[in-house]
Design a protein around this motif. Sequence first.
Motif, short mmCIF file in Angstrom:
data_model
loop_
_atom_site.label_atom_id
_atom_site.label_comp_id
_atom_site.label_asym_id
_atom_site.label_seq_id
_atom_site.Cartn_x
_atom_site.Cartn_y
_atom_site.Cartn_z
N VAL A 98 0.84 -1.21 0.00
CA VAL A 98 0.00 0.00 0.00
C VAL A 98 0.87 1.26 0.00
CG1 VAL A 98 -1.74 1.28 1.30
CG2 VAL A 98 -1.96 -1.17 1.04
N ALA A 99 1.99 1.25 0.72
CA ALA A 99 2.87 2.42 0.75
C ALA A 99 3.42 2.72 -0.65
CB ALA A 99 4.02 2.20 1.73
N TYR A 100 3.82 1.70 -1.38
CA TYR A 100 4.31 1.91 -2.74
C TYR A 100 3.22 2.42 -3.65
CZ TYR A 100 9.06 0.09 -2.38
OH TYR A 100 10.37 -0.07 -2.07
N VAL A 101 2.05 1.82 -3.58
CA VAL A 101 0.95 2.24 -4.45
C VAL A 101 0.56 3.69 -4.15
CG1 VAL A 101 -1.48 1.83 -5.03
CG2 VAL A 101 0.09 -0.09 -4.83
N VAL A 102 0.42 4.02 -2.88
CA VAL A 102 0.07 5.40 -2.50
C VAL A 102 1.15 6.37 -2.96
CG1 VAL A 102 -0.19 6.96 -0.51
CG2 VAL A 102 -1.46 4.83 -0.61
N GLY A 103 2.41 5.99 -2.82
CA GLY A 103 3.51 6.85 -3.25
C GLY A 103 3.49 7.10 -4.75
N VAL A 104 3.27 6.05 -5.53
CA VAL A 104 3.24 6.19 -6.99
C VAL A 104 2.05 7.04 -7.43
CG1 VAL A 104 2.91 4.92 -9.15
CG2 VAL A 104 4.55 4.09 -7.46
N VAL A 105 0.89 6.79 -6.84
CA VAL A 105 -0.30 7.55 -7.22
C VAL A 105 -0.14 9.02 -6.83
CG1 VAL A 105 -2.78 7.81 -6.81
CG2 VAL A 105 -1.82 5.55 -7.20
N LEU A 106 0.44 9.28 -5.67
CA LEU A 106 0.65 10.67 -5.25
C LEU A 106 1.63 11.39 -6.18
CD1 LEU A 106 0.13 12.97 -3.29
CD2 LEU A 106 1.93 12.03 -1.82
N ILE A 107 2.69 10.70 -6.59
CA ILE A 107 3.64 11.30 -7.52
C ILE A 107 2.96 11.59 -8.86
CG2 ILE A 107 5.72 10.85 -8.89
CD1 ILE A 107 6.80 9.42 -6.35
N ALA A 108 2.16 10.65 -9.35
CA ALA A 108 1.43 10.88 -10.60
C ALA A 108 0.51 12.08 -10.46
CB ALA A 108 0.64 9.64 -10.99
N LEU A 109 -0.15 12.20 -9.33
CA LEU A 109 -1.06 13.32 -9.10
C LEU A 109 -0.32 14.65 -9.08
CD1 LEU A 109 -3.96 14.21 -8.36
CD2 LEU A 109 -3.36 13.84 -5.97
N VAL A 110 0.81 14.70 -8.38
CA VAL A 110 1.55 15.96 -8.22
C VAL A 110 2.38 16.30 -9.46
CG1 VAL A 110 3.37 17.08 -6.88
CG2 VAL A 110 1.58 15.81 -5.71
N VAL A 111 3.03 15.31 -10.05
CA VAL A 111 3.95 15.57 -11.16
C VAL A 111 3.22 15.70 -12.49
CG1 VAL A 111 5.89 14.61 -12.47
CG2 VAL A 111 5.90 14.52 -9.98
N VAL A 112 2.15 14.93 -12.67
CA VAL A 112 1.43 14.96 -13.94
C VAL A 112 0.12 15.75 -13.80
CG1 VAL A 112 0.31 13.56 -15.72
CG2 VAL A 112 2.42 12.74 -14.65
N GLY A 113 -0.69 15.38 -12.84
CA GLY A 113 -2.03 15.96 -12.72
C GLY A 113 -2.06 17.44 -12.41
N MET A 114 -1.28 17.86 -11.43
CA MET A 114 -1.32 19.28 -11.04
C MET A 114 -0.82 20.21 -12.15
SD MET A 114 -2.80 19.07 -8.20
CE MET A 114 -2.57 20.49 -7.16
N ILE A 124 3.21 13.31 1.47
CA ILE A 124 4.29 14.09 0.87
C ILE A 124 4.95 13.24 -0.22
CG2 ILE A 124 6.45 15.34 1.30
CD1 ILE A 124 5.55 15.44 4.28
N PRO A 125 5.00 13.75 -1.45
CA PRO A 125 5.59 12.95 -2.53
C PRO A 125 6.99 12.44 -2.17
CG PRO A 125 4.56 14.91 -3.42
CD PRO A 125 4.53 15.05 -1.91
N PHE A 126 7.25 11.20 -2.51
CA PHE A 126 8.52 10.49 -2.33
C PHE A 126 8.78 10.07 -0.88
CE2 PHE A 126 9.16 13.11 -6.12
CZ PHE A 126 9.47 12.13 -7.05
N VAL A 127 8.17 10.68 0.10
CA VAL A 127 8.47 10.37 1.50
C VAL A 127 7.94 8.99 1.88
CG1 VAL A 127 8.10 11.09 3.91
CG2 VAL A 127 8.62 12.78 2.16
N SER A 128 6.85 8.54 1.28
CA SER A 128 6.33 7.22 1.62
C SER A 128 7.34 6.12 1.29
CB SER A 128 5.00 6.94 0.94
OG SER A 128 5.15 6.85 -0.46
#
Length: 103
Positions: free
Chosen positions: A11-27, A80-84
């Motif tokens: 779950v930590a990896y999945v949440v980390g990847v999805v958060l990075i996609a959200l911040v780096v691509v989506g925003m 926080i992106p990457f921290v997970s």
Amino acid sequence: MSAALTRYRVVAYVVGVVLIALVVVGMPLKYIGNDPVVVETIGPAHGFLYMVYLVATFDLGRRARWPLGRMVLVMLAGTIPFVSFFAERAVTRQVRDPQPVAG
């Protein structure tokens, strides 16, 4: 505790990847490209996955008998992106090789 650690790690990896996609691509697409579709799609998914992350962290923390402060810090790592990713490595190391408490 091995199963709880595995659940937490996945779950930590999945949440980390999805958060990075959200911040780096989506925003950037939303605020620079004026296209909110990625944020509207990934945002709710991240919100749901973060709730799963909180449950997995609580379960592992309870089994490992973490103090409340440590559990909260690990829970916040999913925001926080990457921290997970760093938190996951530290948690895995600590759970697999606990240091004896002096005293």
